[in-house]
Design an enzyme around this catalytic site. Structure first.
Site, PDB file in Angstrom:
ATOM      1  N   ASP A 217      66.558  71.731 100.735  1.00 57.98           N
ATOM      2  CA  ASP A 217      66.065  71.282  99.423  1.00 57.98           C
ATOM      3  C   ASP A 217      66.157  69.764  99.253  1.00 57.98           C
ATOM      4  O   ASP A 217      66.056  69.261  98.139  1.00 57.98           O
ATOM      5  CB  ASP A 217      66.852  71.975  98.308  1.00 57.98           C
ATOM      6  CG  ASP A 217      68.362  71.859  98.495  1.00 57.98           C
ATOM      7  OD1 ASP A 217      68.800  71.104  99.379  1.00 57.98           O
ATOM      8  OD2 ASP A 217      69.102  72.536  97.756  1.00 57.98           O
ATOM      9  N   TRP A 277      80.262  78.220  99.385  1.00 57.53           N
ATOM     10  CA  TRP A 277      79.895  76.827  99.126  1.00 57.53           C
ATOM     11  C   TRP A 277      81.081  75.859  99.224  1.00 57.53           C
ATOM     12  O   TRP A 277      82.155  76.135  98.698  1.00 57.53           O
ATOM     13  CB  TRP A 277      79.272  76.722  97.726  1.00 57.53           C
ATOM     14  CG  TRP A 277      78.816  75.324  97.418  1.00 57.53           C
ATOM     15  CD1 TRP A 277      77.594  74.783  97.672  1.00 57.53           C
ATOM     16  CD2 TRP A 277      79.612  74.290  96.826  1.00 57.53           C
ATOM     17  NE1 TRP A 277      77.573  73.469  97.282  1.00 57.53           N
ATOM     18  CE2 TRP A 277      78.801  73.136  96.760  1.00 57.53           C
ATOM     19  CE3 TRP A 277      80.927  74.215  96.365  1.00 57.53           C
ATOM     20  CZ2 TRP A 277      79.242  71.934  96.233  1.00 57.53           C
ATOM     21  CZ3 TRP A 277      81.381  73.005  95.848  1.00 57.53           C
ATOM     22  CH2 TRP A 277      80.538  71.883  95.774  1.00 57.53           C
ATOM     23  N   GLU A 280      82.784  72.308 104.004  1.00 57.31           N
ATOM     24  CA  GLU A 280      82.456  72.184 105.449  1.00 57.31           C
ATOM     25  C   GLU A 280      82.025  70.758 105.794  1.00 57.31           C
ATOM     26  O   GLU A 280      82.350  70.243 106.859  1.00 57.31           O
ATOM     27  CB  GLU A 280      81.415  73.232 105.864  1.00 57.31           C
ATOM     28  CG  GLU A 280      79.951  72.898 105.614  1.00 57.31           C
ATOM     29  CD  GLU A 280      79.582  72.766 104.151  1.00 57.31           C
ATOM     30  OE1 GLU A 280      80.303  73.314 103.306  1.00 57.31           O
ATOM     31  OE2 GLU A 280      78.561  72.110 103.856  1.00 57.31           O
ATOM     32  N   MET A 307      66.409  66.175  95.287  1.00 55.86           N
ATOM     33  CA  MET A 307      66.811  67.542  95.577  1.00 55.86           C
ATOM     34  C   MET A 307      65.986  68.488  94.713  1.00 55.86           C
ATOM     35  O   MET A 307      65.779  68.198  93.521  1.00 55.86           O
ATOM     36  CB  MET A 307      68.291  67.724  95.254  1.00 55.86           C
ATOM     37  CG  MET A 307      68.869  68.954  95.890  1.00 55.86           C
ATOM     38  SD  MET A 307      70.577  69.196  95.437  1.00 55.86           S
ATOM     39  CE  MET A 307      70.362  70.380  94.154  1.00 55.86           C
ATOM     40  N   ARG A 312      72.602  78.271  91.789  1.00 55.15           N
ATOM     41  CA  ARG A 312      73.467  78.570  92.942  1.00 55.15           C
ATOM     42  C   ARG A 312      73.050  79.921  93.530  1.00 55.15           C
ATOM     43  O   ARG A 312      72.853  80.897  92.804  1.00 55.15           O
ATOM     44  CB  ARG A 312      74.922  78.600  92.469  1.00 55.15           C
ATOM     45  CG  ARG A 312      75.966  79.081  93.452  1.00 55.15           C
ATOM     46  CD  ARG A 312      76.338  78.094  94.547  1.00 55.15           C
ATOM     47  NE  ARG A 312      76.664  76.735  94.124  1.00 55.15           N
ATOM     48  CZ  ARG A 312      77.902  76.343  93.753  1.00 55.15           C
ATOM     49  NH1 ARG A 312      78.893  77.190  93.718  1.00 55.15           N
ATOM     50  NH2 ARG A 312      78.123  75.093  93.435  1.00 55.15           N
TER      51      ARG A 312
END
Ligand code: BGC
Length: 364
Positions: A217, A277, A280, A307, A312
């Protein structure tokens, strides 16, 4: 009286010498002129081929309603699903592409109000090879770039990504391929593991030396933000509209980043155990920092990006374990990474605009 003929003969010889020098001068001038004509002709041809690429890549927004998200070509049909690495084309030996592509145009208008159709995108990128592959035809690209997109059920976003990015990447004169790594099933999402899978799978196909990891996105707003690798790991999405066109924090490494094969291997790739989410990308930053690497970034203007707004995703809730995991990157990174990656390829589709690899990455 007797000196007169002698003077005449001296004058005669001087005149001859001058005429000879003139002739020599004229021949040299003619030779240089002809050679400069050759050079000018080659330059004009080169300019014309660049103009052709730019013209082909002009954006054409479709104003009609969005079409069904069905990539052209049936999965598995038409394009062979070979795992064999491709060889270089031995016939043509091209000059290297310039360090800065002459095709770049700078700031771009990016918006998501008008729908785009895969058919249109395919039509305006007719120079792609199956699986979303491209290399410049007039020069040898400086890098072989695999673009890895972690994915699940975001077909509308992917269309915008393909619509905007293919022309940009072509103007950047990259030898590239687009790999959409689709997480199979409905288990909790694992972004970093999908990126590891993308790295591994892309290398089975071609000798890539650079990897760009991009969320589906995020669209760059300036084509001078080159999707390639640098002497240090690169963070490309530095001024996101979502964060008011600035970095949310200095160590932020999320969104879009790039790493050479060496840089990626130095940190043992990415963690495989961040489910859901967040975190990472911070773990990846910790890995880089622990190996003494720094982050390279474009300036805030060139690094602007948009974006695509969305809710979510289901099965991608914030990971409550992320803070604890980030705190221990240095201890875990050597046993958790590309050296411990396990997954199963469920399906490999070579579409016109991208290669889609559907994988079972397991569950927490
Ligand atoms: C998360 C990152 C995320 C960042 C920006 C952090 O708290 O750990 O994964 O990219 O926020 O949203």
């Amino acid at each position: 009286m007797s000196t007169e003929p002698a003077n005449f003969s001296l004058l005669h010889r001087t005149c001859k010498l001058v005429v000879l020098l003139c002739l020599l001068h004229i021949s040299i001038t003619v030779v240089f002129y002809v050679r400069s004509l050759d050079i000018r002709l080659a330059f004009v041809q080169n300019q014309q081929s660049h103009v052709n690429v730019t013209e082909r890549n002009q954006f054409t927004f479709r104003t009609g309603p969005a079409e069904a998200v069905t990539p052209k070509g049936e999965p598995g049909k038409g394009h062979p699903q070979s795992g064999v690495q491709e060889a270089e084309d031995p016939v043509k030996k091209l000059d290297k592409c310039p360090e800065t592509s002459p095709l770049l145009v700078g700031p771009l208008r990016v918006e998501f109000t008008t729908s785009v159709s895969l058919e249109e995108i395919t039509k305006s990128n007719a120079n792609l090879r199956p699986g979303g592959r491209f290399k410049p035809k007039d020069c040898e690209a400086l890098q072989k770039v695999a673009i890895i997109i972690p994915f699940r059920k975001r077909d509308e976003h992917l269309k915008y990504w393909l619509y905007y990015l293919h022309p940009i990447l072509q103007r950047q004169q990259l030898d590239y391929g687009v790999y959409v790594i689709n997480q199979d099933g409905d288990e909790i999402f694992n972004r970093a593991k999908l990126l590891n899978v993308g790295y591994k799978e892309a290398l089975k196909e071609y000798d890539y030396n650079c990897f760009v990891f991009s969320d589906v996105d995020l669209i760059p707003m300036d084509d001078r933000n080159i999707y390639k690798c640098f002497s240090q790991p690169r963070h490309l999405s530095v001024s996101m509209d979502k964060f008011g066109f600035r970095l949310p924090y200095n160590q932020y490494f999320g969104g879009v980043s790039s790493m050479s094969k060496e840089q990626y291997l130095k940190i043992n790739g990415f963690p495989n155990n961040y489910w859901g989410w967040g975190g990472e990308d911070d773990d990846i930053y910790n890995r880089l920092a622990s190996k003494g690497m720094s982050i390279s970034r474009p300036n805030g203007e060139v690094g602007k990006c948009r974006m695509i707004r969305h809710e979510r995703d289901k099965q991608n809730e914030a990971n409550p374990q992320r803070f604890n995991r980030i705190a221990h990157t240095r201890e875990t990174m050597h046993k958790d990474g590309i050296n411990s990656l396990s997954y199963k390829v469920v399906k490999l589709d070579k579409f016109d605009l991208f290669t889609k690899i559907t994988v079972d990455v397991g569950k927490p």
